[in-house]
Design a protein around this motif. Structure first.
Motif, PDB file in Angstrom:
ATOM      1  N   PRO A 122      -8.442   5.088  -8.571  1.00 11.73           N
ATOM      2  CA  PRO A 122      -8.097   5.065  -7.144  1.00 11.73           C
ATOM      3  C   PRO A 122      -6.588   4.826  -6.977  1.00 11.73           C
ATOM      4  O   PRO A 122      -6.060   3.855  -7.513  1.00 11.73           O
ATOM      5  N   MET A 123      -5.925   5.751  -6.285  1.00  9.96           N
ATOM      6  CA  MET A 123      -4.472   5.626  -6.075  1.00  9.96           C
ATOM      7  C   MET A 123      -4.234   5.055  -4.674  1.00  9.96           C
ATOM      8  O   MET A 123      -4.682   5.637  -3.684  1.00  9.96           O
ATOM      9  N   ILE A 124      -3.521   3.944  -4.632  1.00 10.45           N
ATOM     10  CA  ILE A 124      -3.262   3.296  -3.345  1.00 10.45           C
ATOM     11  C   ILE A 124      -1.770   3.067  -3.176  1.00 10.45           C
ATOM     12  O   ILE A 124      -1.016   3.170  -4.144  1.00 10.45           O
ATOM     13  N   CYS A 125      -1.375   2.723  -1.946  1.00 10.30           N
ATOM     14  CA  CYS A 125       0.033   2.395  -1.713  1.00 10.30           C
ATOM     15  C   CYS A 125       0.287   0.992  -2.255  1.00 10.30           C
ATOM     16  O   CYS A 125      -0.524   0.083  -2.061  1.00 10.30           O
ATOM     17  N   ASN A 126       1.420   0.828  -2.938  1.00 10.77           N
ATOM     18  CA  ASN A 126       1.741  -0.466  -3.527  1.00 10.77           C
ATOM     19  C   ASN A 126       2.598  -1.343  -2.617  1.00 10.77           C
ATOM     20  O   ASN A 126       2.937  -2.454  -2.979  1.00 10.77           O
ATOM     21  N   HIS A 127       3.012  -0.792  -1.478  1.00 13.79           N
ATOM     22  CA  HIS A 127       3.883  -1.520  -0.542  1.00 13.79           C
ATOM     23  C   HIS A 127       5.043  -2.162  -1.329  1.00 13.79           C
ATOM     24  O   HIS A 127       5.280  -3.374  -1.242  1.00 13.79           O
ATOM     25  N   CYS A 128       5.724  -1.316  -2.110  1.00 11.36           N
ATOM     26  CA  CYS A 128       6.737  -1.777  -3.079  1.00 11.36           C
ATOM     27  C   CYS A 128       7.791  -2.689  -2.443  1.00 11.36           C
ATOM     28  O   CYS A 128       8.152  -2.528  -1.271  1.00 11.36           O
ATOM     29  N   GLU A 129       8.300  -3.614  -3.263  1.00  9.94           N
ATOM     30  CA  GLU A 129       9.404  -4.479  -2.818  1.00  9.94           C
ATOM     31  C   GLU A 129      10.612  -3.626  -2.455  1.00  9.94           C
ATOM     32  O   GLU A 129      11.246  -3.824  -1.433  1.00  9.94           O
ATOM     33  N   LYS A 130      10.924  -2.672  -3.377  1.00  8.99           N
ATOM     34  CA  LYS A 130      12.030  -1.733  -3.122  1.00  8.99           C
ATOM     35  C   LYS A 130      11.375  -0.381  -2.835  1.00  8.99           C
ATOM     36  O   LYS A 130      11.174   0.416  -3.752  1.00  8.99           O
ATOM     37  N   ALA A 131      11.011  -0.200  -1.570  1.00  5.91           N
ATOM     38  CA  ALA A 131      10.230   0.998  -1.218  1.00  5.91           C
ATOM     39  C   ALA A 131      11.136   2.198  -0.965  1.00  5.91           C
ATOM     40  O   ALA A 131      11.949   2.184  -0.045  1.00  5.91           O
ATOM     41  N   TYR A 132      10.992   3.242  -1.798  1.00  6.57           N
ATOM     42  CA  TYR A 132      11.805   4.450  -1.647  1.00  6.57           C
ATOM     43  C   TYR A 132      11.500   5.151  -0.321  1.00  6.57           C
ATOM     44  O   TYR A 132      12.378   5.745   0.293  1.00  6.57           O
ATOM     45  N   PHE A 141       4.561   7.183  -6.586  1.00 13.19           N
ATOM     46  CA  PHE A 141       3.098   7.101  -6.659  1.00 13.19           C
ATOM     47  C   PHE A 141       2.440   8.249  -5.891  1.00 13.19           C
ATOM     48  O   PHE A 141       1.223   8.329  -5.839  1.00 13.19           O
ATOM     49  N   GLY A 142       3.244   9.095  -5.283  1.00 11.22           N
ATOM     50  CA  GLY A 142       2.730  10.225  -4.506  1.00 11.22           C
ATOM     51  C   GLY A 142       1.832   9.757  -3.378  1.00 11.22           C
ATOM     52  O   GLY A 142       0.832  10.385  -3.071  1.00 11.22           O
ATOM     53  N   HIS A 143       2.214   8.614  -2.766  1.00  9.04           N
ATOM     54  CA  HIS A 143       1.251   8.051  -1.832  1.00  9.04           C
ATOM     55  C   HIS A 143       1.253   8.574  -0.395  1.00  9.04           C
ATOM     56  O   HIS A 143       0.217   9.077   0.034  1.00  9.04           O
ATOM     57  N   PRO A 144       2.351   8.461   0.367  1.00 12.69           N
ATOM     58  CA  PRO A 144       2.184   8.888   1.768  1.00 12.69           C
ATOM     59  C   PRO A 144       1.641  10.316   1.802  1.00 12.69           C
ATOM     60  O   PRO A 144       1.988  11.141   0.963  1.00 12.69           O
ATOM     61  N   PHE A 145       0.749  10.552   2.747  1.00 15.05           N
ATOM     62  CA  PHE A 145       0.114  11.872   2.828  1.00 15.05           C
ATOM     63  C   PHE A 145       0.478  12.537   4.141  1.00 15.05           C
ATOM     64  O   PHE A 145       0.647  11.862   5.160  1.00 15.05           O
ATOM     65  N   PHE A 146       0.567  13.850   4.101  1.00 14.87           N
ATOM     66  CA  PHE A 146       0.866  14.593   5.323  1.00 14.87           C
ATOM     67  C   PHE A 146      -0.448  14.956   5.998  1.00 14.87           C
ATOM     68  O   PHE A 146      -1.287  15.635   5.402  1.00 14.87           O
ATOM     69  N   ASP A 147      -0.625  14.465   7.213  1.00 12.42           N
ATOM     70  CA  ASP A 147      -1.844  14.758   7.966  1.00 12.42           C
ATOM     71  C   ASP A 147      -1.648  16.085   8.692  1.00 12.42           C
ATOM     72  O   ASP A 147      -0.857  16.181   9.636  1.00 12.42           O
TER      73      ASP A 147
END
Lengths: 161, 333
Positions: free
Chosen positions: A51-61, A100-106
């Motif tokens: 399962p791939m989820i958003c990591n809400h990274c500290e340094k978010a690109y 992580f290839g996370h945000p998705f285009f709706d």
């Protein structure tokens, strides 16, 4: 306030994709996994499900590259990274930037969407029977890892005996 | 027939580049770069050679030589809407214009807008037959310097936009803006040559055309060297940058690279221009070389865009190892 994060245990995932379904129902009102904020990557012939989820990274690109700051961090709300749909122009720069290839285009709303922890009650966690996805205190991740390492150590000692 | 287990990540056939930015963004980068490069070359030509060919239309004298060398901003103005065309909600593009401090996409909107406005004003000033516009003053000189600075910024920006995406190692290098700048200057100078070819707009300044042709050939050679250095440096940079280069050179993008970039962008133009110089500047060969070179410039942007593979995250590496272990076990059984 204690920060909470989503943690994935890949070993427990059965690849049922219920998380995708409930995520899309919660966020879009339709049972359409392609619009979900969580994606399960599967390699069926070797039985690996991730399962791939958003990591809400500290340094978010995604936050760094967003031209309208629609993608921003809410420091006072679990330090989560969210996208304001009213500000998003759908340039997809955040999708390109995220490793992580996370945000998705709706494709229906024509904006980029991402995990927002379902405002503190992640549906993927609630409906995951094998508990492959959990929502825990950030500090607890280290404890879980240490416990896992200790258990492995005990197992190997037992095998030696 | 047995199932062939191919590695989902490592195998060349399965290398997965980004799919978000495609042809539309490549057209945008290309037109913006070519327009800006053509304006830089055109302004330098205007400063040092002062080409002029006044033709009368409805009794009014228009300077067509200036129009042919300073038409870069029109190309950029045509290219800019392609970025808007790629947006999910097109009417919201102004949100980005209003936030220039946020990211390179937003800064790009501002840089391109300033260049288009100033460039079009200077183009109109040079071409239109109004005497009061042609008064040589410090104001116009400063405007030209500012516009040429923004033209450079536009050409560089096309590379910086990609470089700002740090998660794609193929793009994350200062050599990419440099490559796009040199490509912008070479395609830009060729755009000027094409616009003046056969129209005898620069015929009064034969040396100008000769200098332009010579300069363009040198730029193509420099572009080739920069491309070689860029790819070889990226090949050694990281695993994913190496994958990107492999995808471009030997993977599914090899036709685009060897056919579109190397053959059309470098070999054919150089060969055709050499034949043209042997046949005393036959315009047919120059015209063919020009069109082919411009196509090569577009394929360069498209190739770099379509070969961008994301940096590997530790989880993926873990998955790779698990995948390999299980595949080995299955083969043993």
């Amino acid at each position: 306030m204690e920060q909470k994060v989503l943690v994935v245990d890949q070993q427990k995932c059965t690849g049922c994709r219920l998380c995708e379904l409930v995520c899309s129902v919660h966020h879009t009102g339709s049972s359409n996994p392609s619009r979900a904020r969580i994606k399960v990557v599967k390699w069926e012939h070797v039985g690996i499900y991730l399962p791939m989820i958003c990591n809400h990274c500290e340094k978010a690109y995604c936050v760094e590259v967003c031209p309208t700051k629609a993608c921003h961090r809410e420091a006072d709300n679990n330090n989560r990274v969210v996208i304001d749909k009213n500000l998003c122009i759908g340039c997809r720069t955040c999708i390109v930037a995220c490793p992580f290839g996370h945000p998705f285009f709706d494709v229906q709303e024509r904006v980029t969407v991402k995990c927002d922890f379902c405002d503190g009650d992640p549906k993927c966690v609630t409906f995951c029977d094998p508990k492959a996805v959990t929502y825990v205190d950030a500090d607890m991740i280290q404890v879980a890892k240490k416990r896992e390492a200790a258990n492995k150590f005990i197992d190997s000692i037992k095998q030696l005996r | 027939m047995g199932t062939e287990y191919t590695h989902p990540i490592r195998n060349v056939r399965y290398l997965r580049p980004q799919k978000e930015w495609k042809e539309i963004i490549a057209i945008y980068l290309y037109l913006a770069g070519m327009g800006a490069g053509s304006y830089v070359i055109g302004t330098l030509l205007n400063w040092f050679v002062h080409p002029s060919r006044v033709l009368s239309i409805w009794g009014l004298p228009f300077d067509f030589a200036k129009a042919a060398i300073l038409w870069g901003p029109i190309l950029v103005a045509i290219g800019a809407p392609f970025l808007i065309l790629d947006l999910g909600i097109k009417r919201r593009f102004l949100y980005a214009c209003l936030n220039p401090r946020t990211s390179w996409v937003a800064r790009g909107f501002l840089i391109l807008s300033i260049f288009i406005v100033f460039g079009l004003i200077l183009l109109a000033k040079s071409v239109l037959p109004f005497e009061w516009l042609h008064a040589e003053s410090t104001f116009w000189y400063i405007a030209e310097v500012v516009t040429i600075a923004f033209a450079f910024a536009t050409a560089l920006y096309t590379g910086i936009l990609l470089k700002a995406t740090k998660s794609i190692p193929l793009w994350n290098t200062y050599l990419l803006p440099l490559l796009f700048l040199v490509s912008a200057l070479s395609t830009g100078s060729m755009a000027i040559i094409l616009s003046t070819l056969g129209t005898s707009l620069l015929s009064l300044d034969a040396t100008a055309l000769k200098i332009l042709m010579g300069g363009e050939q040198i730029l193509v050679v420099i572009e080739g060297i920069v491309l070689f250095v860029y790819l070889s440096r990226r090949y050694k940079a990281s695993e994913q940058a190496k994958d990107s280069v492999r995808l471009l050179l030997f993977g599914e993008k090899k036709l685009l690279f060897w056919g579109g970039i190397v053959l059309l962008g470098f070999i054919f133009p150089v060969v055709l221009e050499s034949i043209s110089s042997l046949s005393h500047g036959n315009p047919v060969f120059i015209f063919a070389a020009g069109i082919i070179l411009l196509c090569g410039g577009f394929f360069l942007r498209l190739g770099v865009l379509s070969a961008g593979i994301r940096e590997q995250i530790p989880m993926q590496r873990l998955m790779e190892i698990k995948y390999e272990l299980r595949t080995m076990k299955m083969k043993e059984n």
